[in-house]
Design a protein around this motif. Sequence first.
Motif, PDB file in Angstrom:
ATOM      1  N   ALA A 229      95.987  82.957  64.543  1.00 19.14           N
ATOM      2  CA  ALA A 229      96.927  82.495  63.525  1.00 19.14           C
ATOM      3  C   ALA A 229      97.824  83.623  63.031  1.00 19.14           C
ATOM      4  CB  ALA A 229      96.156  81.899  62.344  1.00 19.14           C
ATOM      5  N   GLU A 230      97.303  84.856  63.022  1.00 19.18           N
ATOM      6  CA  GLU A 230      98.045  85.998  62.496  1.00 19.18           C
ATOM      7  C   GLU A 230      99.034  86.555  63.518  1.00 19.18           C
ATOM      8  OE1 GLU A 230      98.657  88.999  59.446  1.00 19.18           O
ATOM      9  OE2 GLU A 230      97.492  87.171  59.400  1.00 19.18           O
ATOM     10  N   ASP A 231      98.570  86.793  64.758  1.00 17.11           N
ATOM     11  CA  ASP A 231      99.387  87.496  65.747  1.00 17.11           C
ATOM     12  C   ASP A 231      99.458  86.799  67.106  1.00 17.11           C
ATOM     13  OD1 ASP A 231      99.791  89.738  63.935  1.00 17.11           O
ATOM     14  OD2 ASP A 231      97.699  90.264  64.351  1.00 17.11           O
ATOM     15  N   GLY A 232      98.905  85.592  67.206  1.00 19.22           N
ATOM     16  CA  GLY A 232      98.862  84.931  68.506  1.00 19.22           C
ATOM     17  C   GLY A 232      97.647  85.404  69.307  1.00 19.22           C
ATOM     18  N   LEU A 233      97.433  84.773  70.445  1.00 16.67           N
ATOM     19  CA  LEU A 233      96.282  85.123  71.277  1.00 16.67           C
ATOM     20  C   LEU A 233      96.489  86.499  71.892  1.00 16.67           C
ATOM     21  CD1 LEU A 233      93.610  84.319  72.574  1.00 16.67           C
ATOM     22  CD2 LEU A 233      94.910  83.253  74.439  1.00 16.67           C
ATOM     23  N   GLY A 234      95.547  87.407  71.616  1.00 14.36           N
ATOM     24  CA  GLY A 234      95.596  88.756  72.151  1.00 14.36           C
ATOM     25  C   GLY A 234      94.215  89.223  72.534  1.00 14.36           C
ATOM     26  N   PRO A 235      94.106  90.455  73.055  1.00 18.46           N
ATOM     27  CA  PRO A 235      92.791  90.960  73.486  1.00 18.46           C
ATOM     28  C   PRO A 235      91.764  90.968  72.367  1.00 18.46           C
ATOM     29  CG  PRO A 235      94.569  92.368  74.295  1.00 18.46           C
ATOM     30  CD  PRO A 235      95.192  91.409  73.333  1.00 18.46           C
ATOM     31  N   GLU A 236      92.176  91.392  71.165  1.00 20.66           N
ATOM     32  CA  GLU A 236      91.217  91.502  70.062  1.00 20.66           C
ATOM     33  C   GLU A 236      90.651  90.143  69.678  1.00 20.66           C
ATOM     34  OE1 GLU A 236      91.434  92.864  65.405  1.00 20.66           O
ATOM     35  OE2 GLU A 236      92.394  94.171  66.890  1.00 20.66           O
ATOM     36  N   SER A 237      91.536  89.138  69.506  1.00 13.96           N
ATOM     37  CA  SER A 237      91.062  87.806  69.127  1.00 13.96           C
ATOM     38  C   SER A 237      90.273  87.165  70.260  1.00 13.96           C
ATOM     39  CB  SER A 237      92.243  86.913  68.732  1.00 13.96           C
ATOM     40  OG  SER A 237      93.197  86.838  69.781  1.00 13.96           O
ATOM     41  N   GLY A 238      90.698  87.398  71.503  1.00  8.66           N
ATOM     42  CA  GLY A 238      89.979  86.835  72.647  1.00  8.66           C
ATOM     43  C   GLY A 238      88.568  87.389  72.766  1.00  8.66           C
ATOM     44  N   ILE A 239      88.431  88.709  72.599  1.00  9.64           N
ATOM     45  CA  ILE A 239      87.103  89.336  72.665  1.00  9.64           C
ATOM     46  C   ILE A 239      86.209  88.811  71.545  1.00  9.64           C
ATOM     47  CG2 ILE A 239      85.871  91.529  72.382  1.00  9.64           C
ATOM     48  CD1 ILE A 239      88.241  92.883  73.793  1.00  9.64           C
ATOM     49  N   ALA A 240      86.771  88.641  70.355  1.00  2.00           N
ATOM     50  CA  ALA A 240      85.983  88.154  69.221  1.00  2.00           C
ATOM     51  C   ALA A 240      85.457  86.745  69.486  1.00  2.00           C
ATOM     52  CB  ALA A 240      86.822  88.176  67.944  1.00  2.00           C
ATOM     53  N   ILE A 241      86.300  85.888  70.045  1.00  2.00           N
ATOM     54  CA  ILE A 241      85.883  84.512  70.326  1.00  2.00           C
ATOM     55  C   ILE A 241      84.786  84.492  71.389  1.00  2.00           C
ATOM     56  CG2 ILE A 241      86.645  82.320  71.324  1.00  2.00           C
ATOM     57  CD1 ILE A 241      89.315  82.754  69.914  1.00  2.00           C
ATOM     58  N   VAL A 242      84.974  85.270  72.446  1.00  2.12           N
ATOM     59  CA  VAL A 242      83.958  85.331  73.506  1.00  2.12           C
ATOM     60  C   VAL A 242      82.643  85.874  72.953  1.00  2.12           C
ATOM     61  CG1 VAL A 242      83.338  86.434  75.689  1.00  2.12           C
ATOM     62  CG2 VAL A 242      85.639  85.505  75.375  1.00  2.12           C
ATOM     63  N   ALA A 243      82.727  86.919  72.117  1.00  2.48           N
ATOM     64  CA  ALA A 243      81.519  87.493  71.529  1.00  2.48           C
ATOM     65  C   ALA A 243      80.819  86.488  70.629  1.00  2.48           C
ATOM     66  CB  ALA A 243      81.872  88.757  70.742  1.00  2.48           C
ATOM     67  N   GLY A 244      81.584  85.730  69.859  1.00  2.00           N
ATOM     68  CA  GLY A 244      80.987  84.724  68.986  1.00  2.00           C
ATOM     69  C   GLY A 244      80.266  83.645  69.771  1.00  2.00           C
ATOM     70  N   LEU A 245      80.896  83.170  70.846  1.00  2.00           N
ATOM     71  CA  LEU A 245      80.257  82.148  71.684  1.00  2.00           C
ATOM     72  C   LEU A 245      79.007  82.698  72.367  1.00  2.00           C
ATOM     73  CD1 LEU A 245      83.443  80.528  73.282  1.00  2.00           C
ATOM     74  CD2 LEU A 245      82.001  79.574  71.465  1.00  2.00           C
ATOM     75  N   ALA A 246      79.080  83.958  72.821  1.00  2.00           N
ATOM     76  CA  ALA A 246      77.928  84.573  73.485  1.00  2.00           C
ATOM     77  C   ALA A 246      76.752  84.713  72.513  1.00  2.00           C
ATOM     78  CB  ALA A 246      78.314  85.930  74.054  1.00  2.00           C
ATOM     79  N   LEU A 247      77.034  85.157  71.284  1.00  2.00           N
ATOM     80  CA  LEU A 247      75.969  85.279  70.290  1.00  2.00           C
ATOM     81  C   LEU A 247      75.376  83.912  69.950  1.00  2.00           C
ATOM     82  CD1 LEU A 247      77.346  87.990  67.834  1.00  2.00           C
ATOM     83  CD2 LEU A 247      75.229  88.102  69.154  1.00  2.00           C
ATOM     84  N   GLY A 248      76.233  82.883  69.936  1.00  2.00           N
ATOM     85  CA  GLY A 248      75.727  81.535  69.688  1.00  2.00           C
ATOM     86  C   GLY A 248      74.753  81.096  70.767  1.00  2.00           C
ATOM     87  N   ALA A 249      75.099  81.387  72.029  1.00  2.00           N
ATOM     88  CA  ALA A 249      74.209  81.035  73.136  1.00  2.00           C
ATOM     89  C   ALA A 249      72.900  81.812  73.060  1.00  2.00           C
ATOM     90  CB  ALA A 249      74.916  81.297  74.465  1.00  2.00           C
ATOM     91  N   LEU A 250      72.975  83.115  72.731  1.00  2.00           N
ATOM     92  CA  LEU A 250      71.764  83.927  72.597  1.00  2.00           C
ATOM     93  C   LEU A 250      70.901  83.438  71.429  1.00  2.00           C
ATOM     94  CD1 LEU A 250      73.241  87.499  73.211  1.00  2.00           C
ATOM     95  CD2 LEU A 250      71.748  86.196  74.752  1.00  2.00           C
ATOM     96  N   PHE A 251      71.560  82.998  70.356  1.00  2.00           N
ATOM     97  CA  PHE A 251      70.817  82.477  69.209  1.00  2.00           C
ATOM     98  C   PHE A 251      70.000  81.249  69.606  1.00  2.00           C
ATOM     99  CE2 PHE A 251      70.677  79.348  65.755  1.00  2.00           C
ATOM    100  CZ  PHE A 251      70.006  80.055  64.774  1.00  2.00           C
ATOM    101  N   ILE A 252      70.625  80.335  70.321  1.00  2.00           N
ATOM    102  CA  ILE A 252      69.918  79.120  70.759  1.00  2.00           C
ATOM    103  C   ILE A 252      68.760  79.486  71.679  1.00  2.00           C
ATOM    104  CG2 ILE A 252      70.150  77.000  72.106  1.00  2.00           C
ATOM    105  CD1 ILE A 252      73.019  76.804  71.038  1.00  2.00           C
ATOM    106  N   SER A 253      69.012  80.424  72.597  1.00  2.00           N
ATOM    107  CA  SER A 253      67.954  80.850  73.517  1.00  2.00           C
ATOM    108  C   SER A 253      66.781  81.456  72.756  1.00  2.00           C
ATOM    109  CB  SER A 253      68.519  81.867  74.517  1.00  2.00           C
ATOM    110  OG  SER A 253      67.502  82.375  75.352  1.00  2.00           O
ATOM    111  N   ARG A 254      67.070  82.244  71.722  1.00  2.00           N
ATOM    112  CA  ARG A 254      65.996  82.881  70.952  1.00  2.00           C
ATOM    113  C   ARG A 254      65.183  81.837  70.188  1.00  2.00           C
ATOM    114  NH1 ARG A 254      64.427  87.785  69.106  1.00  2.00           N
ATOM    115  NH2 ARG A 254      63.445  87.864  67.030  1.00  2.00           N
ATOM    116  N   GLN A 255      65.853  80.818  69.638  1.00  2.00           N
ATOM    117  CA  GLN A 255      65.135  79.796  68.896  1.00  2.00           C
ATOM    118  C   GLN A 255      64.144  79.047  69.783  1.00  2.00           C
ATOM    119  OE1 GLN A 255      65.811  80.076  65.466  1.00  2.00           O
ATOM    120  NE2 GLN A 255      66.891  81.705  66.558  1.00  2.00           N
ATOM    121  N   ARG A 256      64.472  78.934  71.053  1.00  2.00           N
ATOM    122  CA  ARG A 256      63.579  78.238  71.983  1.00  2.00           C
ATOM    123  C   ARG A 256      62.375  79.087  72.370  1.00  2.00           C
ATOM    124  NH1 ARG A 256      68.419  75.887  75.892  1.00  2.00           N
ATOM    125  NH2 ARG A 256      68.906  74.017  74.640  1.00  2.00           N
ATOM    126  N   ARG A 257      62.499  80.435  72.256  1.00  2.00           N
ATOM    127  CA  ARG A 257      61.436  81.320  72.728  1.00  2.00           C
ATOM    128  C   ARG A 257      60.436  81.691  71.646  1.00  2.00           C
ATOM    129  NH1 ARG A 257      65.616  84.626  74.362  1.00  2.00           N
ATOM    130  NH2 ARG A 257      64.698  86.255  73.045  1.00  2.00           N
TER     131      ARG A 257
END
Length: 528
Positions: A229-257
């Motif tokens: 919203a601030e500067d358009g899609l760029g490396p910083e925002s893209g990395i943050a989104i990917v990191a957030g999704l990855a942490l979400g997947a790891l969170f679900i995996s941890r809850q199962r273990r």
Amino acid sequence: MSTDVGTAAAPRATRREWLGLAVLALPTMLIAMDLTVLHLALPALTADLRPSNAELLWIVDIYGFLTAGFLITMGAIGDRIGRRRLLMIGAFAFGVASVLSAFAVNAAMLIAARALLGLAGATLMPSTLSLIRIMFTDPKQRGAAIGAWTGFFGLGTVIGPLVGGTFLELFQWGSVFLLGVPIMLLLIGFGPIVLPEYRDESVSRPDFISAVMSIVGVLALIFGLKGIAEDGLGPESGIAIVAGLALGALFISRQRRIEQPLVDLSLFQNKLFGSALGMLVLGTLISGGSQFFVLQYLQLVCKLSPIEAGLWSMPTTIAVMIGAMGAPALASRMKLSTLLAGGLVVAVLGMVVLAQLSGPSGLYVAVVGAAVIGLGLGPMISLGTGLIVGAAPPERAGAASAIASTGTDLGASMGIAVIGSIGFVVYRANLTGKLPEGLPDAVVKTAEDTLAAAVDAARTLPVGDGALLLSVAREAFVYGLQATAVVGAVLAALLAVAAVILLRDARMPAPPSPAETGDQTNLLREGT
């Protein structure tokens, strides 16, 4: 002394318990008021601190994100150290954070203070409900107590715009945060006298790794969306989104273990539970996003004072209460999926009305549209939690309630973050190339941040240029509001279809029997 409340006779509450309920109702009312008065304070706050659009969104929703992210964790901590003790710690922290927010000197300080408010808020809601459950063991009295607790939350919602608007009319914007200080002092002073202590010795240590993973994942995802919203899609925002999704997947995996997960994923094996939770989150997302823009429209486009904007927002609050309180009665007379889908269709109509706004003359259109949206979303908000808890086994009702509360807080904050980001993107796009020629670069950059910043910048310009800047900025903001209305209408329409399909066989759960309302664990109660 340990007692098994599930098997012992249920004693009736005394005067002390009812006084304790009054004390617990105070922070509940404050939390409801705090959400509304902040929206009313945004224009004055922006003029003083000059936040960017991303910082403004963080100021508004960091509180909700951290409250939602730590709600379950704080509930588990309260079980171990004592609910009353956690409530007192949270009340002290909330008071300190309120003072820091009131006297913040820049956007970063206010964001940090609001984050502390969110952490403190996460201690208040689960502690108040848990203590009410312990104080009132008689099923009828417990129902009346919870009804009163809910009523105070509704009262805070209703009087929030009026009280907040009055304070903003008389004092500077920080005064809206100071409202919480005397309430927290009353809670700290009278809480130890009228509230019992409660601990569940069978609860294991909460998994803080899971708590950190969940909140960091959500914040990273939202950081990326706001970066777009601030500067358009760029490396910083893209990395943050990917990191957030990855942490979400790891969170679900941890809850199962792990043996004692932070979130009981087995609840999602029930399709009704997952469907109702998803619809509740999206319903509150729509509500939060639309309210955020409408309140700014009333002040910055229609030029209403804070108290006038507060009064004109009350029809929306009343409409939400009518929809929420009338839905349970209608649920006994008509199919639940039809009721919820019908309410969502009404919300779509409200979004269509909002999309017709054309400028400062649209005051009545904005008020009617927002009220119709609130009326339509009321049934989803009130019946959603009942469906979620009812879909869970009785022994997991507490966990289901915590997940429902987390989903509601997260949905409201996501609405401001996601729909707010869309609105700001459209605002900036419609501002580019239309500003008066020859404006200083600093003024252009300020105007592109937020409408409130543009209004403040216009005061520094010659009369002609200032008037033209205001006209262009307000028109761009209306386009942004129209875009959020279209997005909200599409989401509400999809939810209506989902309600018909996913909830076609759903029924509201029957009231629990006295045996089922008893606690299922041995509790240690002190100070009674």
